[in-house]
Write an enzyme that holds these catalytic residues in place. Structure first.
Site, PDB file in Angstrom:
ATOM      1  N   GLU A   1      -7.157   0.170   8.702  1.00  0.00           N
ATOM      2  CA  GLU A   1      -7.607   1.241   8.237  1.00  0.00           C
ATOM      3  C   GLU A   1      -8.640   1.368   7.429  1.00  0.00           C
ATOM      4  OE1 GLU A   1      -4.723   1.918   5.009  1.00  0.00           O
ATOM      5  OE2 GLU A   1      -5.628   3.358   4.045  1.00  0.00           O
TER       6      GLU A   1
ATOM      7  N   ARG B   1      -3.315   8.761   8.294  1.00  0.00           N
ATOM      8  CA  ARG B   1      -4.595   7.909   7.444  1.00  0.00           C
ATOM      9  C   ARG B   1      -5.588   8.891   8.048  1.00  0.00           C
ATOM     10  NH1 ARG B   1      -1.345   6.222   3.903  1.00  0.00           N
ATOM     11  NH2 ARG B   1      -0.792   4.232   3.548  1.00  0.00           N
TER      12      ARG B   1
ATOM     13  N   SER C   1      -3.697  -1.981   2.055  1.00  0.00           N
ATOM     14  CA  SER C   1      -3.898  -2.193   3.332  1.00  0.00           C
ATOM     15  C   SER C   1      -4.504  -2.428   4.180  1.00  0.00           C
ATOM     16  CB  SER C   1      -3.044  -0.741   3.841  1.00  0.00           C
ATOM     17  OG  SER C   1      -1.853  -0.612   3.031  1.00  0.00           O
TER      18      SER C   1
HETATM   19  N1  EPU Z   1       6.717  -6.581   5.515  1.00  0.00           N
HETATM   20  C1  EPU Z   1       7.135  -8.243   5.602  1.00  0.00           C
HETATM   21  N2  EPU Z   1       5.876  -9.408   5.629  1.00  0.00           N
HETATM   22  C2  EPU Z   1       5.093  -8.680   4.506  1.00  0.00           C
HETATM   23  C3  EPU Z   1       4.437  -7.470   4.469  1.00  0.00           C
HETATM   24  C4  EPU Z   1       5.066  -6.259   4.427  1.00  0.00           C
HETATM   25  O1  EPU Z   1       7.956  -8.344   5.896  1.00  0.00           O
HETATM   26  O2  EPU Z   1       3.683  -9.761   3.906  1.00  0.00           O
HETATM   27  C5  EPU Z   1       7.643  -5.512   5.716  1.00  0.00           C
HETATM   28  C6  EPU Z   1       8.047  -4.821   4.267  1.00  0.00           C
HETATM   29  O3  EPU Z   1       9.045  -6.133   4.260  1.00  0.00           O
HETATM   30  C7  EPU Z   1       9.227  -4.471   5.434  1.00  0.00           C
HETATM   31  C8  EPU Z   1       7.726  -3.840   5.945  1.00  0.00           C
HETATM   32  O4  EPU Z   1       6.975  -5.014   6.356  1.00  0.00           O
HETATM   33  O5  EPU Z   1       9.699  -4.143   5.792  1.00  0.00           O
HETATM   34  C9  EPU Z   1       6.785  -2.395   5.463  1.00  0.00           C
HETATM   35  O6  EPU Z   1       6.468  -2.582   4.055  1.00  0.00           O
HETATM   36  P1  EPU Z   1       5.732  -1.989   3.190  1.00  0.00           P
HETATM   37  O7  EPU Z   1       7.183  -1.179   2.783  1.00  0.00           O
HETATM   38  O8  EPU Z   1       5.421  -3.508   2.073  1.00  0.00           O
HETATM   39  O9  EPU Z   1       4.628  -1.081   3.728  1.00  0.00           O
HETATM   40  P2  EPU Z   1       3.529  -0.805   4.615  1.00  0.00           P
HETATM   41  O10 EPU Z   1       4.007  -0.216   6.026  1.00  0.00           O
HETATM   42  O11 EPU Z   1       3.245  -2.688   4.639  1.00  0.00           O
HETATM   43  C10 EPU Z   1       2.175   1.341   3.694  1.00  0.00           C
HETATM   44  C11 EPU Z   1       1.245   2.088   3.247  1.00  0.00           C
HETATM   45  C12 EPU Z   1       0.671   1.745   2.215  1.00  0.00           C
HETATM   46  C13 EPU Z   1       2.162   2.322   1.103  1.00  0.00           C
HETATM   47  C14 EPU Z   1       3.673   2.113   1.172  1.00  0.00           C
HETATM   48  C15 EPU Z   1       3.702   3.044   0.824  1.00  0.00           C
HETATM   49  C16 EPU Z   1       0.019   2.123   5.466  1.00  0.00           C
HETATM   50  C17 EPU Z   1      -1.325   0.857   5.789  1.00  0.00           C
HETATM   51  N3  EPU Z   1       0.218   1.429   4.198  1.00  0.00           N
HETATM   52  O12 EPU Z   1       2.592  -0.098   3.619  1.00  0.00           O
HETATM   53  O13 EPU Z   1      -0.293   2.292   2.147  1.00  0.00           O
HETATM   54  O14 EPU Z   1       1.831   1.895  -0.269  1.00  0.00           O
HETATM   55  O15 EPU Z   1       3.416   2.122   2.938  1.00  0.00           O
HETATM   56  O16 EPU Z   1       4.494   4.027   1.737  1.00  0.00           O
HETATM   57  O17 EPU Z   1       0.251   2.784   5.875  1.00  0.00           O
HETATM   58  C18 EPU Z   1      -2.900   1.551   1.643  1.00  0.00           C
HETATM   59  O18 EPU Z   1      -2.717   2.688   3.028  1.00  0.00           O
HETATM   60  O19 EPU Z   1      -3.620   0.862   1.087  1.00  0.00           O
HETATM   61  C19 EPU Z   1      -1.579   1.816   1.369  1.00  0.00           C
HETATM   62  C20 EPU Z   1      -1.180   0.315   0.463  1.00  0.00           C
END
Ligand code: EPU
Length: 321
Positions: A316, A149, A220
């Protein structure tokens, strides 16, 4: 949120942007180039400057080989329209980035990413105009200093260049990236196409993230923090279910959504702002939120994650004063 700018100016070609940069309006007032605005948080209810928006809309194939295409896209093209354009023609590379809000110019500044792909993986070069001189400058991918990012346009050269077009390098026989999270299990059995990947990514995003035109959010709100492996190992003794992704031999990335969730923030509200019920990484405008509500909520979350885990999480979202 109800935030007003004093001026909003749109240009649809590079020459008009250069003329604008030499105009009294931009000499006499602060200005901010914006894309779709989906990753911006205006911290005041009025912006006393000029918002500059690209309406450069071209999509041109510059050259192609047996296996690749180089496609130049105007900075004002809506990102997901470009992804759909590629998928419709069988050009691979952008499909995992389906349904991300925003525009092409911002994609190259933010290094948008999802489902195991970042836009830097398909960016060939970025065309810009230098703000001070109005001169064009082309940045090759390696010069953009891309990271998670982040890019040179967000850091060392922040505010110095305005992106006018991005050339992407796409594949005619795409290699699919299906190993992130639950992407593979969301796809049908048998031969998978990039259209299948696009559909699956859109379905997953719709199930987890608020639709921008139904509920205000910036996707995010925080980045996932990157911490030293030793710190993670210590935390894992206390929190054995803490998820992580390996970055390299010395660092791991921890999902901020998980940290925020485990601190008990799911659904919590501050004024009209709230932590999204289905994904704690997202802050939403639940009811008539004002910028202040979001700023306060984000600060409280950041402090609680710091106090609980000793981990600093950073937005972000770009705060605009
Ligand atoms: N999780 C929780 N509780 C929550 C949210 C997440 O326990 O409320 C846990 C999930 O179960 C999982 C882990 O955290 O084990 C990761 O969650 P998720 O797969 O939803 O992805 P993320 O890391 O939260 C990132 C990007 C997203 C992107 C997704 C898919 C960042 C900041 N965010 O989210 O990007 O769509 O991966 O690749 O890197 C964005 O930048 O706006 C965005 C949506």
């Amino acid at each position: 949120m109800p935030v007003y700018a004093r001026w909003f100016v749109e240009y649809d070609c590079v020459d008009d942007l250069v003329s604008l940069l030499h105009s009294d309006l931009l000499h006499d007032h602060p200005f901010l180039p914006i894309g779709g605005g989906s990753n911006l948080l205006f911290v005041h209810e009025r912006y006393e400057g000029v918002l500059l928006h690209s309406a450069i809309q071209s999509i041109d194939v510059l050259r192609e080989t047996d296996s690749e295409l180089f496609v130049k896209v105007g900075s004002g093209v809506v990102w997901d329209d470009f992804v759909a354009h590629c998928v419709d023609r069988g050009w691979g590379g952008a499909e995992n980035l389906s349904h991300i809000p925003g525009e092409v110019g911002a994609s190259a500044v933010q290094n948008i990413g999802a489902y195991g792909v970042e836009v830097k993986d398909i960016i060939h070069e970025v065309e810009t105009i230098e703000v001070v001189t109005g001169h064009p400058r082309v940045f090759q991918n390696a010069e953009c200093e891309y990271g998670y990012r982040s890019s040179i346009f967000k850091h060392a050269l922040k505010g110095k260049y305005i992106v006018t077009a991005v050339t992407y390098r796409l594949q005619k026989n795409p290699t699919l990236h299906l190993d992130y999270g639950n992407l593979r299990s969301s796809l049908p059995e048998g031969d998978i196409t990039i259209a299948d990947v696009r559909r699956a990514v859109i379905d997953i995003r719709r199930s987890k993230l608020p639709e921008p035109d139904e509920c205000g959010s910036a996707g995010s709100f925080f980045m996932n923090p990157v911490i030293p492996v030793e710190q993670y190992e210590k935390l894992r003794l206390i929190y054995p279910d803490m998820p992580h992704y390996t970055v390299d031999q010395t660092r791991v990335k921890v999902p901020a959504g998980w940290l925020i969730d485990r601190c008990g923030w799911k659904g919590k509200e501050e004024g009209g702002a709230a932590v999204y019920e289905k994904q704690c990484l997202v802050l939403v405008n639940k009811k008539d939120a004002r910028p202040d509500d979001v700023v306060r909520l984000a600060e409280k979350i950041k402090r609680s994650v710091q106090d609980t885990y000793g981990i600093t999480i950073n937005p972000e979202v770009n705060y605009i004063e």
